[in-house]
Each structure stands twice: as structure tokens, then as C-alpha cells.
Scaffold this motif. Sequence first.
Motif, PDB file in Angstrom:
ATOM      1  N   ALA A  38       0.863  -1.174   0.000  1.00  0.00           N
ATOM      2  CA  ALA A  38       0.000   0.000   0.000  1.00  0.00           C
ATOM      3  C   ALA A  38       0.900   1.224   0.000  1.00  0.00           C
ATOM      4  N   LEU A  89     -13.618  10.332  -1.555  1.00  0.00           N
ATOM      5  CA  LEU A  89     -13.826   9.114  -0.781  1.00  0.00           C
ATOM      6  C   LEU A  89     -15.125   9.218   0.015  1.00  0.00           C
ATOM      7  N   PHE A 120     -10.456   1.798  10.347  1.00  0.00           N
ATOM      8  CA  PHE A 120     -10.645   1.382   8.966  1.00  0.00           C
ATOM      9  C   PHE A 120      -9.531   2.024   8.178  1.00  0.00           C
ATOM     10  N   SER A 121      -8.874   1.275   7.314  1.00  0.00           N
ATOM     11  CA  SER A 121      -7.885   1.974   6.510  1.00  0.00           C
ATOM     12  C   SER A 121      -8.018   1.556   5.061  1.00  0.00           C
ATOM     13  N   THR A 122      -7.887   2.520   4.194  1.00  0.00           N
ATOM     14  CA  THR A 122      -8.038   2.263   2.769  1.00  0.00           C
ATOM     15  C   THR A 122      -7.273   3.332   2.020  1.00  0.00           C
ATOM     16  N   MET A 123      -7.210   3.164   0.704  1.00  0.00           N
ATOM     17  CA  MET A 123      -6.527   4.157  -0.097  1.00  0.00           C
ATOM     18  C   MET A 123      -7.476   5.320  -0.362  1.00  0.00           C
ATOM     19  N   PHE A 129      -8.748   7.843  -2.744  1.00  0.00           N
ATOM     20  CA  PHE A 129      -8.675   7.919  -4.211  1.00  0.00           C
ATOM     21  C   PHE A 129      -8.004   9.204  -4.673  1.00  0.00           C
ATOM     22  N   PHE A 136      -4.091   8.912  -3.456  1.00  0.00           N
ATOM     23  CA  PHE A 136      -3.496   7.597  -3.693  1.00  0.00           C
ATOM     24  C   PHE A 136      -2.734   7.101  -2.483  1.00  0.00           C
ATOM     25  N   GLU A 147      -2.552   5.677   1.520  1.00  0.00           N
ATOM     26  CA  GLU A 147      -3.318   4.945   2.519  1.00  0.00           C
ATOM     27  C   GLU A 147      -3.699   5.906   3.635  1.00  0.00           C
TER      28      GLU A 147
END
Lengths: 385, 388, 234
Positions: free
Chosen positions: B114, B250, B332-335, B337, B340, B342
Motif C-alpha cells: 500500500a 472518498l 478502517f484503513s483504505t486508499m 482515491f 493515492f 493509505e
Amino acid sequence: MYLPRLILRNALRHRLRTGLTVLGLAIAVLAFGLLRTVVDAWYAGADAASATHLVTRNAISLVFPLPLTHRERIRRVAGVRKVSYSNWFGGVYITERNFFPRFAVDAGTYLDLYPDYLLPAAERKAFLLDRRGAVVGRKLAQTYGWRLGQSIPLRGTIYPGSWEFVLRGIYDGRQPNTDEGIFLFHWDYLNETLRRNAPRRADQVGVFVLDLMHAEDAARVSGEIDALFKSSLAETLTETEKAFQLGFVSMIDTIVLAVQVVSLMVVVIVLFVMANTMGMAAGERLPEYATLKALGFRPGFLALLVLGESVLIALLGGLAGTALTLPAAAAFSAQTGTLFHGFAVSHTTMVLQLLIALGVGVLAGLPPCLRAARISIIAGLASLN
Amino acid sequence: MALPLTYIARNLVARRLTTALTAGGMALVVYVFAVMLMLDEGLHQALVQTGAADNALVTRRSSETEIQSAVSRQDAAVIASQPEVALGPDGRRLASGEVVVLISLPRQGSGKPANVVIRGVSPDAFLIRRGVRVVHGRIFRAGSAEILAGAAVARQFAGTALGAHLRFAQREWTVVGELDAHGSAFDSEIWGDAQQLMQAFRRSAYSAVVVKLVAEPRLESLRARLESDPRLTVEARRESEYYEGQSRLLSRFILILGTTISLVFSAGAIIGAMVTMYSAVAKRTAEIGTLRALGFRRREILGAFVGESALLGFVGGAFGLLAASAMQSLSFSTMNFQSFAEISFGFVLSPRIALLSLAFGVLMGLLGGTLPALHAARLDIVASLRKV
Amino acid sequence: MQEASEVPAVRMQQLRKSYHRGNQEVPVLNGIDLVIEAGAFVALVGPSGSGKSTLLNLIAGLDQPSGGDLEVFGQELSVLSEGALARWRASHVGFIFQFYNLLPVLNALENVELPLLLTGLSRRERREHALAALSMVGLSDRLTHYPSQLSGGQQQRVAIARAVVTDPLLLVADEPTGDLDRASAEEVLAMLEELNEALGKTIIMVTHDNRAAQRARRRIHLDKGELREGADGV
Ligand SMILES: Nc1ncnc2c1ncn2[C@@H]1O[C@H](COP(=O)(O)OP(=O)(O)O)[C@@H](O)[C@H]1O
Ligand SMILES: [Mg+2]
């Protein structure tokens, strides 16, 4: 036979209740199918990836470019048939909301690497001849109503300035999951402009895409390329195009996971609704079940009677939901425009939908089925009043 | 005079199984709904907390993110010297030229890569970002290959613990401290010395310059001055607004996906409530006839059944909310958008979300109960009395 | 009582009622003329299907006649709107049903209290009235029992308490003893007699039980929608 007729009659006794339950199941099965298709669409890029393609990028991260000079050295690695390259352009078309991928690509080689982009020969020629030319997917062109020859302005974000392109070609996807939402233009055009305005950023490539002669060579070729640039100023990381695409999905894998959890939840919700309906029906009919038993019917008959009704209702809902998934997916795909590419309902999804409906029918029917089979004649008849 | 709540509530208790199944379906829908809102709230809090209103972020004009931006050293010096920039304790202007890049690191556990933000900062950065502190270890020494890992990075990425060595940009870096940024986006970053990182990444320019403003309203004059300066092609934004903007895509995605899912699911739950309430009416037809005979009016019968299903929805909503509130301890972890990069954020339950979730539950109950209640109110007295 | 002696409890002229089955008209009551004095205890008897319940429902304001005039305590029922009719029922009529029709989720006290919700009484007053009514039917020791925990006779006594708790002028009872054993039926009939004699309630009772009918002071026979007066007294 007597049993199926009785099951059907029972199911039709409370038409409203049966109808509502079928509707609830249809909605749940539809939602499950759509959510699965959304997840599939995220993986579509990886699925569409060619087995003979490798992608070479900067080892630090995608944000860092590679020098164009790497191209010659990569091409000389044994087993590599062709090398192309592209830069992620970013940029804004009118407003930030209009998101679609824009790549500056080495026009001559790039289209050869992607035979799934079906471009008429005349349009291809027109594109190659126009340095400011651009090629887009059919879906993208439809979304914004673009016509050939039209000029398309982009505001640069990574590459500052106002950019103007002329639409020279519209490609169709060969496969249903081919991405028709991409905007391609000449890397040379980008590079010339950079040479003038920001010479330090010129002659840099985002990623190299290479086509192998044999898919089996992928591991060896990747290793050789990365070894070639080890300890250089721009170390590389080479992986298959599929792994490269999966890397993108894995960055949002928590969201993918959340969607998968949620799609299971809809199944549980409808299981509750269905169990409720069947529980009610059985509760009301206990005196009848007792009467049937008094007449000499075996518990097995009663079990089949209850379970059969539950499964019948569930399958009706499942069939309706599955049948609705195709038009719903088409509408969804039209709504979200280019956000998802290759939004196609798979056969596995449809089979799963029906299996889930069946499972819900059996599970929901089980408790009342046991209750009916076990009821004592005296107690059942007593519950008449 | 409406029928008493005890009558309404006891009818739900009398049909325990049905009530539990129906409320259970609604609880799941409210759970999904609440968790979605909590996620969005967490994202906002993380990103809004990241920026301070009295900080200005100066980037190259029309860059959307720091990563896309570049500001040369000369330009950075010009920016730092503006009179709107506050003075530090040592009498120099509080400005941090920063270089921001992404590196790919393997996640703890899955080992999947990531993108993590590496931010090269000047020593003044800690004076400008007062919410960021070094909690374990110590700050990096200027001129050395030392880095600080954000709390979320240390948690989620392999080999980023205190004392660990990370290899990137052809150098070995040592983690000498851990950053605590109170759940803000800085927790998902790695910080190091800007000069060292620029050398390693062969960057001659900063990505952006962050300055502490003399006072919040001075942003306007700073912006006007910088944008009219012929030497510069930069734009100044309030740091808090920049980070708010970073969450927009996001956030929109979470809200659209969450709302669509909640709506579709609620259709299922409403149907469940309808099935339940129709059968309640059918079972209690004689009772309804009796109440009407005793002199209760149609609208009171309507009220009782609508009230019953609203209560059903409320109970479902309350349980859903309870389950959702248990999510507060998770993150919660995510990219993101947009960047780009994390980003890690929590599930945050605000009073507004609690209220919305309960209202959503009640609304589902009302929608499911209205038709059956109308049906109940329309029953003919004599006909329903005959249904004993 | 004075007012009641001037105005009859029920006065009907050429009262007709028919039901529709599809587009076919089913006549049930064919022009009934009847006066019931205030304070009367009337038994409405006749074969099953003769229209007894239909007539009782009309008197109690549960149903609308197809034709003719009907006045109850001087009130023309056909001029009342539906809501007003409901309120009229609440204050003027007490109901006793064959199957008691108690609400299963309410206990005895709450069931009796139910009609008082339609009055302006305070919570305390409602409770007092309900307790008094239950003690009158001899169920002071069953206040918190639910209908399923009571015998048929006890349930019907709760129903009687519910019928009188608002102190209505008219009590209507449709087969009040139809579902009871002999002993319980006796109790219920004795109670109705008492309500009629001691409190002056006008009572109209539908029954096909001859013994029950004998307890009334007047018997009216209904056959195929026609009236036939029985002998008054014994
Ligand atoms: N809702 C209705 N629709 C059609 N016919 C009805 C209805 N109610 C009663 N009847 C008919 O009216 C007649 C009288 O009924 P009812 O007054 O209940 O008789 P009783 O109480 O004397 O036994 C019966 O023939 C019955 O079938
Ligand atoms: Mg009858």
C-alpha cells in the motif's frame, strides 16, 4: 399428486403475505447480485490483463517515474517481444467530478499491445498522424457525447497548463470486460511540452508495458529486468499486468471486504423476513396439521408440506431477483458512467443467487417444519380456539 | 384519547418471535446505515483534524495534491518571508518547506503493498502542527537518515516499529520515534528531515510550503500577495480546507454506496414489517371490532397500529445502533482515491448519527406499518366481530 | 330515571336491513316496528340466522340500517357521523359478547379500564372506577390476571365489568351465556338481573337459550326477519 397441489394452495392462501415475501426475496437476491457484480468489476482490470504482459515501474512507488533510457535495455532482455510505455496524466475535464483515466502513451506501440481495443484502421491512422490526437473508449465517448474531430480540453494537475486534444478515434472493447472508459493520447506531445516548459521532467516514463513471447518467461524476465537496474538511480519493480492491477484493488481491499460483508447481510435480513413469514403460516395452521395427523398422515408428510411451501416461495423470489439483475446492472452501469468498467453479471453470480434463495427457503422452513412434524394432535386441536 | 402505549408494546411482546425476527432485520439495516455514516464521520474528523485553520498550505497553482505539486527553494524563501507568516520563538518566520512522496510498503499480515506518505519536514514543522507529537523515541536528528512513523503506520505496516530499519531510495533509514497525531491523517504518514529526503529522492524542489499565519483571517491577504507576485505560480489554501477537500471523493463514494445499500436493504426490512403488521391485523380482527364497538374511532385504531410498527422500528433501530456503536473501537484503513495514499480512520458515532439512525428505524417501521394500519382502521365493525 | 321514563330506550319504525352478496340483495330484517321502554330487560330469541344479532347491532350503533327510523334514547342514530357514533357508543352502550372479546394482552383491570380512556377521567379516577366495577362482579382478587388465566365465566364477568364501567344506560349482550357452563351462565344472568333491577340499566340480550330467556322480563321472537312478541312475565 396431492402434496404439490396442497403446497401451492397453502402458498396462495395469504396472497398478500406471500407476494410481499417474494418481493422481499427478489430485492435481496437482486442486491446480492449487484454487490457481487460491483466487486467483480473492481477485479475486471485484473481479469482482463493479458498473461503475456509485464509492467515495469519505479520500485519506490508509482509516483516516481523511470527514465526513458530504460526502454532500450528492457527491450534487449531475452524473451521480450515489444515494449511500450505510458504516463498517468491526471488532469481535470471541466470539473473534478468527471473522473476517467487519462494516459499519455507511446502511440505507435501501445495499441499493438492492446488488441482488445478495437479501433477502425482509418481512425487509428488519423490518431497516429495527429500529435494532438486522442483515442477514447466507446462508453466514455457516449458519456460525454464526444464526436470524432471534436476538441477536448483538459486542465493539467500533475502536468500544469491547459491541454487541448482532438478526438481521432473511438475504440470498442473486444471482451465484455474490456475497459471502454480510457482516454489515450500521444506521450510525444506531453514530452515536447515538458521539454519546453519543465525540462527536468522530460523524458520520464510512468510505467513500461512489455509483451512477452511466452507467458512462461514472466518470472525470469521480471527478475532479469529488476536485476538490470538494481542499485541504479531508478530501481525497478516488474510484475505481471495482473499482479499490477491487483495491487490497485488491494489498496482498497477494506472497501471490497466491506461490500462483501454487506452483501451477506442482505441475505441474513431476508432470511429473517422469510423465517417470520413461515413461522406465522405454521403458527396459524397448527390445528390443520393436527387434523392431518389425526387423519393418519405421517410427520414426514407434514414436514414436506411446510418445507415445500417455504422453498417454493423462496425460489419464486430468487428467480424474480435473478431475472431482474441483468436489466438492473445495465441501468447501474449507465448511471455510474465510467466509474466501473466491464460491469457484467457473471454466470457464477446468477447461480449463487439461486442457491442463496434455495438456502434461505430451506433454512426459514426448517423450524416451522419441525414444529409441524412434532405437534401433538391434542395440543394442535386445542389451539383451535 | 389514543390507545395506551402499554397496549401497543404488549402486543409486540406477545408476538415475541415475530417481533424479534422483524426487528432483527431492521436492526441489520440500521446497523449498515449507522456504520456507513460513522465511517464518513471518521473520515471527516481525521482529515479535518489534520489541518489547522491558522496554517496556510502553499502549492504550485492548480495542483490538486501536495504530491503533484512542486515549489522551488527560491520560491519557498519568498513565501516564508511574507508578513502574514507568524514568527517563531527564535524570531524566525514559522514556515516548513516539505517534500511529500509516496512509497510502497507491505502491510502487516497480508503483506500486500500500500502507498504510504513520506513527508520531509523542517524542524519548525512541530511548531506549526501543534497536534503532532513524538510519543515514543525521539525526534530525528537533522542531517541523518532517521525517520518517525505515524501511529497508524506503525500499527499497519510491517517493519516500521521503533528501531526498525527501512530501505528505500537507495538508503537505509532508522525509525527513531513514533508520531501521535490524534487520529489525523498525519498518523498515516512517515516523517523525516526534508533535506535528507530531498537528496535521497533527488528532488531539487519542495512539494509544498506550510506556514503558520499571524492570524486566521490573514490568509486572504497572503493569498492575494502570493498570487499577484510575478515571480511565483503558486496558490495558498487554508490547510484545514485542503484536507477537507482531500476527503471529498472518498466521502462521496462512501455516502453514495452506503445510502444506496441502506435504501435497498430498507425495502426488504419494510416488507418484513408489512408482513408482520398485516398478520397482526389479521390475528386481531375481532379485537379491533371490539375496540370499535367500545367506541374507539378509526383514527385511534390507525394510531395504535402505526404506533406499534413505529415502536417495532425503534426497537430494531436501537439494537442496530447498539451494534454499530461497538464498531467505535475499530479503525478502517483504505486508499484515498484523491491522494493515492493509505489513510486510516475510525468509526465515529456522533449524536447526529445516533438520532438519524433511530429516525431511520422508526421511518422503516412507519412505512411498513401504514398500509396494514389503514387496513385495520377500515375494517367493518360487524364483520370483524363475526371473526371470533 | 325520570327522563328515562319519558323517552323510550329504543324506538324503531319500519326498520329494514339487507346485505349484499355480489349484486344479489339478501333481506335480513323486513320492516320492524318495536319500542323498548327505558329500564326494560328484553330477551331477543329466535332460530339461528333469524337476524337477532343484526337487530342488536343496529340498536347498538355498530351497523347502519338499510331503511326505516331508529332512535335510541331519543337520539336518531342515522344523523351521527362515524366518529360521533363511536363516541355515542362509548358513553351510552355497554357490550357483552359471546366470546367475551377481552384484549389478550391486557390484564383484567386494564381491560375494564379500557373504555374509560374515552372519557375525561383522570388516571386515578379511571382506576377507582375499574376497581369498583371489578369488585361488583366479584373479581377483586383477579385484577392482574390475563384473560388466558381466567375461566370462561370469569372472563365474561370481566366483560360485564367493562360494559358497566362507563355507567351506560343501555347494555347489549349477544349470546352472553352461549359459551358458558350452566353454573357460570347462572352467575352472569344473575348479574344482568341485578344490573337491571338495582341500577335500572336497560338490557337487550340475544339468546337461544330458553332458560336465559326466561330470566328476562320481556321476550321478543324474531323469525325470518319478522317480529313476534312473546308473553310478558312468566
Ligand atoms: N355481513 C353479512 N353479509 C351477508 N349476510 C349476512 C351478514 N351478516 C349476517 N348475514 C346474514 O343475515 C342473517 C342473519 O344473521 P344474524 O343476525 O347473525 O343471525 P342470528 O344472530 O339470528 O343467528 C343470516 O342469514 C346471515 O347469513
Ligand atoms: Mg347471532
